[in-house]
Design an enzyme around this catalytic site. Structure first.
Site, PDB file in Angstrom:
ATOM      1  N   ASN A 169       0.774  -1.402  -0.131  1.00 51.25           N
ATOM      2  CA  ASN A 169      -0.019  -0.007  -0.124  1.00 51.25           C
ATOM      3  C   ASN A 169       0.852   1.145   0.043  1.00 51.25           C
ATOM      4  O   ASN A 169       2.019   1.416   0.054  1.00 51.25           O
ATOM      5  CB  ASN A 169      -1.114  -0.214   1.311  1.00 51.25           C
ATOM      6  CG  ASN A 169      -0.155  -0.219   2.355  1.00 51.25           C
ATOM      7  OD1 ASN A 169       0.775   0.577   3.013  1.00 51.25           O
ATOM      8  ND2 ASN A 169      -0.656  -1.323   3.137  1.00 51.25           N
ATOM      9  N   LYS A 250       9.514 -16.576 -10.980  1.00 52.93           N
ATOM     10  CA  LYS A 250       8.875 -15.444 -11.638  1.00 52.93           C
ATOM     11  C   LYS A 250       7.773 -15.970 -12.537  1.00 52.93           C
ATOM     12  O   LYS A 250       7.994 -16.659 -13.137  1.00 52.93           O
ATOM     13  CB  LYS A 250      10.122 -14.688 -12.390  1.00 52.93           C
ATOM     14  CG  LYS A 250       9.342 -13.353 -12.986  1.00 52.93           C
ATOM     15  CD  LYS A 250      10.391 -12.446 -13.919  1.00 52.93           C
ATOM     16  CE  LYS A 250       9.797 -11.166 -14.389  1.00 52.93           C
ATOM     17  NZ  LYS A 250      10.679 -10.699 -15.161  1.00 52.93           N
ATOM     18  N   PHE A 285      -4.526   3.123  14.824  1.00 49.92           N
ATOM     19  CA  PHE A 285      -4.863   4.127  13.593  1.00 49.92           C
ATOM     20  C   PHE A 285      -5.872   3.624  12.581  1.00 49.92           C
ATOM     21  O   PHE A 285      -5.917   2.336  12.282  1.00 49.92           O
ATOM     22  CB  PHE A 285      -3.610   4.246  12.930  1.00 49.92           C
ATOM     23  CG  PHE A 285      -2.719   5.432  13.622  1.00 49.92           C
ATOM     24  CD1 PHE A 285      -2.567   6.671  12.778  1.00 49.92           C
ATOM     25  CD2 PHE A 285      -2.298   5.417  15.000  1.00 49.92           C
ATOM     26  CE1 PHE A 285      -1.637   7.648  13.514  1.00 49.92           C
ATOM     27  CE2 PHE A 285      -1.510   6.501  15.589  1.00 49.92           C
ATOM     28  CZ  PHE A 285      -1.269   7.671  14.921  1.00 49.92           C
ATOM     29  N   LYS A 299     -14.674   0.848  14.305  1.00 51.07           N
ATOM     30  CA  LYS A 299     -13.309   0.024  14.749  1.00 51.07           C
ATOM     31  C   LYS A 299     -12.889   0.204  16.193  1.00 51.07           C
ATOM     32  O   LYS A 299     -12.267  -0.641  16.517  1.00 51.07           O
ATOM     33  CB  LYS A 299     -12.200   0.739  13.834  1.00 51.07           C
ATOM     34  CG  LYS A 299     -11.024   0.142  13.837  1.00 51.07           C
ATOM     35  CD  LYS A 299     -10.351   0.547  12.879  1.00 51.07           C
ATOM     36  CE  LYS A 299      -8.689  -0.245  12.946  1.00 51.07           C
ATOM     37  NZ  LYS A 299      -7.804   0.131  11.801  1.00 51.07           N
ATOM     38  N   LYS A 303     -12.470  -3.588  17.684  1.00 53.13           N
ATOM     39  CA  LYS A 303     -11.111  -3.832  18.262  1.00 53.13           C
ATOM     40  C   LYS A 303     -10.875  -3.758  19.905  1.00 53.13           C
ATOM     41  O   LYS A 303      -9.917  -4.117  20.380  1.00 53.13           O
ATOM     42  CB  LYS A 303     -10.133  -2.826  17.722  1.00 53.13           C
ATOM     43  CG  LYS A 303     -10.266  -2.722  15.981  1.00 53.13           C
ATOM     44  CD  LYS A 303      -9.930  -4.002  15.450  1.00 53.13           C
ATOM     45  CE  LYS A 303      -9.839  -3.815  14.014  1.00 53.13           C
ATOM     46  NZ  LYS A 303      -9.866  -4.775  13.359  1.00 53.13           N
TER      47      LYS A 303
END
Length: 366
Positions: A169, A250, A285, A299, A303
């Site tokens: 990301n 690969k 975060f 969240k 959590k």
């Protein structure tokens, strides 16, 4: 002189008497007149880099025949000296005696290091690198260690598709690195568990850096460190899904479209929260692109952590790949604090200051 004044936006003093008029904004370096110790009253720290044998001798013996030596005698804060000279000069008994005298006065020396010096000779006398000087100067403003430990995860994680490709990301790790600096400055001992990131982490006493690549590696390192820590800050952008069947060779386009299967990664924030003791604090975060606050509240409850910092990463002016960030602090007591766009370094200090000072839990659980 002109170049330094242009780059810094502040006057550069070169002699005892300065007639330059300055229109510095309030709170910045003052306009200097004929009083040649004004800087000694304004500065937080004096750094002399590079410092020659001649300068070290003058400073050690209380000379005040130029602006720099006068300022040092009049200054009551920390003085840092970065030696740079020929190795034979540095090892000379006279130079070493002068260094010992300055150390006795409380002066701090940064380096030197071994290597090739300006004269072409090699040995102990080379000035340490500017990056190292910057970090050591920054550490001079750290508070005394308070005995508390924080685990900070930062950066992205990766999942390999084959030996040359992976998914990841856009996280740069800059927010997490800023939190490491802010925690050190506040007196914490830091364990930074860092994904593949080029963010500038502190290289000073008080921090241990663990490098990882995958979400599973990050989870293992975090759960190993967590029992003896006081605070956990989950600033990393952890992949939710891992490629289940990476190729050992690969992948070639001639082989056609590869079949990729995914499996869920460990939920590090949930695992940390589930094992939290009453004297530990967990800060997560959340990076969102829409409905940031409602998603963060969900969240926070799911959590079961103590607080969440959420930011909208769809904005181009802050968040991923930026030196700036903004967002909201939400905690289990239903407090919500909004932060406008700030440098990540400044925002990190604000976030660290929000963490309550619970009774230290820096020991193994019973």
């Amino acid at each position: 002189k002109t170049t330094l004044e242009t780059l810094s936006g502040a006057p550069v003093l070169t002699g005892f008497w300065n007639t330059q008029k300055s229109s510095q904004a309030e709170g910045t370096q003052p306009a200097f007149g004929t009083h040649h110790i004004d800087t000694a009253r304004w500065a937080d720290l004096i750094l002399v880099a590079p410092a020659t044998a001649h300068f070290i001798a003058k400073a050690a013996n209380g000379f005040a025949d130029d602006l720099l030596t006068t300022e040092i005698l009049a200054f009551q804060g920390p003085v840092l000296i970065v030696p740079a000279m020929n190795p034979a000069m540095y090892s000379h008994p006279a130079v070493q005696e002068n260094i010992k005298r300055l150390l006795k006065y409380g002066t701090r020396f940064l380096g030197p290091t071994s290597g090739k010096t300006a004269c072409g000779e090699e040995g102990l006398g080379r000035m340490i690198e500017p990056e190292a000087i910057l970090e050591l100067v920054a550490s001079s403003f750290f508070k005394r260690p308070n005995g508390r430990k924080v685990v900070i995860t930062l950066g992205p994680t990766r999942s390999s598709m084959d030996p040359v490709r992976y998914i990841s990301n856009r996280s740069s790790g800059l927010m997490g690195a800023s939190l490491c600096w802010a925690a050190l400055q506040a007196g914490y001992r830091v364990k930074a568990i860092c994904g593949p990131s080029q963010a500038p982490l502190p290289m000073v006493e008080g921090i241990e850096i663990v490098r990882v690549q995958t979400a599973r590696e990050m989870a293992e390192a975090t759960l190993e460190a967590w029992p003896t820590a006081d605070v956990y800050i989950g600033a990393a952008a952890v992949l939710d899904w891992e490629i289940k069947n990476p190729s050992l060779e690969k992948l070639k386009k001639e082989q056609g479209m590869p079949l990729i299967e995914f499996e869920k990664n460990p939920d590090i924030l949930s695992l940390v929260s589930q094992s939290k003791r009453s004297n530990q604090f967990v800060l997560g975060f959340a990076a969102e692109t829409e409905n940031a606050l409602p998603n963060a509240k969900l969240k926070l409850n799911q959590k079961k952590c103590d607080a969440i910092f959420v930011n909208d990463v769809s904005k181009s002016t802050s968040g991923f790949e930026s030196n700036f960030n903004s967002g909201w602090w939400l905690d289990s007591k239903e407090e919500i604090v909004s932060y406008n766009v700030l440098p990540k370094t400044e925002l990190a200090r604000n976030i660290i200051s929000k963490i309550p000072l619970l009774e230290s839990g820096s020991h193994l659980p019973n």
